[in-house]
Design an enzyme around this catalytic site. Structure first.
Site, short mmCIF file in Angstrom:
data_model
loop_
_atom_site.label_atom_id
_atom_site.label_comp_id
_atom_site.label_asym_id
_atom_site.label_seq_id
_atom_site.Cartn_x
_atom_site.Cartn_y
_atom_site.Cartn_z
N LYS A 1 0.83 -1.20 0.00
CA LYS A 1 0.00 0.00 0.00
C LYS A 1 0.86 1.26 0.00
CE LYS A 1 -3.73 -2.04 2.80
NZ LYS A 1 -4.85 -1.84 1.88
N ARG B 1 -10.29 -11.57 1.63
CA ARG B 1 -11.18 -12.58 1.06
C ARG B 1 -10.55 -13.97 1.06
NH1 ARG B 1 -11.84 -9.31 -4.35
NH2 ARG B 1 -11.80 -7.71 -2.73
#
Length: 509
Positions: A285, A359
């Site tokens: 990130k 996920r």
């Protein structure tokens, strides 16, 4: 965390002279009709002769009654309390507000929270008339608004002190009111527990530490605990959890919590994302605001707290929570874009972006949770930045089986967490097709990112299980200023939603 103030039911409305040791009297006010002075809401008897003068005094000091507005009115000896804190409730809820006003309970929660935040550190003994509008909402809002996380302050005793005593004017139902206060206090306490977990920095809340904190909370609430370490995860085939957690020196965990009442009406599986810190892994990130990723375990915190809350409330529903915990770090042992992970149950996933890690651990957990043959499955996670783009920072996205999705969304709104039902368009499923595996963890475009996350998770839900995915990426962590009963930092969303859903299932099936 702030201490919990003592709550005192005052029963019959006390006279204005009875408030001799009270620092502030809290009242709710609404906008007047056609520009008139604000109107005091609820029981005004405690104000005595000041009741008739208060609207004009509030207006003279600039108060209008709009939601969240605070006006301090000195009483100059007219009543025992030194000041009246007039808190704006906003417009009356109703059809003519076109959705502008929340329901009455949420208005009262927010007003009580604003009052508590305003008086935190400036008053010890407060009396509030807001219970005449909604007793449970007043208790929740007051306790949640009085929250402050001071664990890491050098000298916490120098921090503003919490409220010590809060007198609750209204009610009069005796034992019934006591039960309402007890229940609302219990709910607020477990929301606070979730906030504390989210606000704990990641150097102290890594996977094993989080698992041990969950164990302590659960055992204290009478909930059974099982913790799988990295060796047990490998033996059982939890490829998603191990893949995401493989780059950290602090290995992953999977926590299983079970609350089993004597004669449960239904069994509900809960799953929560427990990424204790998310760098994005190899797909790292940007540095800006990466510190917010300390909150990437908010779903797990909510599930742990809600399971304990269900046990403490004695809800007539069995709850089995499956909570994967991992730290997503870049290193020589980290998983890479291009890797293929074999998930729990055998599904293979091509990793195209290691920052879509939630996920992956949730796919493992959902597949495992479905082996328990639940009647319902509710999963929650800070899954996608797309949730904020679509719905903003305060409204969770609710996806899943249509009927259960709509039921959860309605309970989320009623509980005060908010929620909006979203679709899972079938045409997006093809965008998760992989060249080498059963599916990819992301698409090659940014369209419908929140919905794609839900579609990915659906692949791991067993046939016939009504399920919901609750995306709380924005609502779980407040990066702006405090509002209502919501502090900066961890909010405790979605503990109240999960508890309300569990209660609804226990009652309705």
């Amino acid at each position: 965390m702030s201490s919990t103030p003592a709550l005192e039911l005052l029963g019959a409305t006390p006279g204005p002279d009875a408030l001799t040791d009270v620092d502030a009297l809290v009242v709710g006010v609404r906008p007047g009709e056609g520009g008139a002075d604000p109107a005091v809401a609820g029981d005004t008897a405690v104000l005595g002769e000041l009741a008739g003068e208060l609207p004009a005094l509030v207006a003279l000091l600039g108060g209008t009654g709009k939601a969240g507005e605070v006006t301090r009115v000195p009483t100059r000896g007219a009543i025992g309390a030194a000041q009246v804190l007039a808190v704006g409730l906003g417009k009356e809820p109703g059809a003519d507000t076109a959705g502008e006003a929340p329901d009455l309970a949420e208005q009262v929660r927010r007003a009580a929270g604003v009052a508590a935040r305003t008086l935190h550190g400036h008053a010890a003994h407060v009396v509030t008339t807001l219970p005449t509008l909604d007793l449970a909402a007043t208790v929740e809002g007051t306790l949640l608004g009085d929250y402050a996380f001071t664990e890491y302050k050098k000298d916490p005793e120098t921090a503003p002190t919490a409220l010590a005593r809060v007198g609750l004017v209204g009610g009069g139902d005796g034992a019934g009111d006591e039960a309402v206060v007890t229940r609302a206090t219990t709910v607020a306490r477990w929301v606070t527990a979730a906030r504390d977990l989210v606000n704990t920095p990641p150097n102290d809340l890594y996977p094993d530490a989080f698992a041990q904190r969950a164990r302590a909370l659960a055992e204290g609430a009478g909930v059974t605990v099982e913790i799988l370490d990295e060796t047990q995860l490998a033996e059982a085939g939890f490829g998603g959890v191990l893949g995401v957690g493989g780059g950290s020196s602090r290995p992953p965990r999977l926590v299983r919590l079970t609350y089993s009442p004597a004669n449960p009406s239904k069994k509900v599986a809960l799953v929560g994302k427990g990424i204790t810190f998310d760098t994005g892994g190899i797909s790292i990130k940007p540095a800006a605001n990466m510190d917010h990723m300390t909150s990437d375990m908010s779903g797990a915190a909510g599930v742990v707290a809600a399971t304990c809350l269900a046990a403490e409330l004695g809800l007539d529903v069995e709850v089995v929570a499956t909570v994967p915990m991992a730290e997503n770090m870049p290193s020589g042992t980290a998983y890479r874009p291009g890797d293929v992970l074999t998930m729990y149950g055998g599904t293979t996933v091509e990793v195209l972006n290691t920052d879509a890690e939630g996920r992956l651990i949730l796919g493992d957990a959902i597949a495992r949770a479905c082996e328990d043959s639940p009647d319902y499955l509710l999963e929650t996670s800070t899954l996608t930045g797309a949730q904020l783009v679509a719905l903003g920072a305060r409204t969770p996205g609710v996806m899943g089986t249509d009927a259960f999705r709509d039921r959860v969304a309605a309970q989320a709104v009623a509980a005060g967490d908010g929620g909006w039902a979203m679709p899972l368009p079938e045409e997006l499923r093809g965008d998760l097709d992989s060249r080498v595996a059963d599916l990819a963890n992301v698409t090659n475009h940014r369209f419908g990112g929140m919905l794609v996350g839900g579609i990915f998770l659906r692949e791991f839900v067993a046939d016939g299980v009504p399920w919901v995915h609750l995306d709380i990426a924005g609502p779980a962590f407040n990066t702006g200023g405090p509002h209502g009963y919501t502090p900066k930092g961890g909010t405790g969303v979605p503990v109240r939603t999960i508890a309300a859903v569990l209660d609804d299932i226990a009652r309705q099936g």
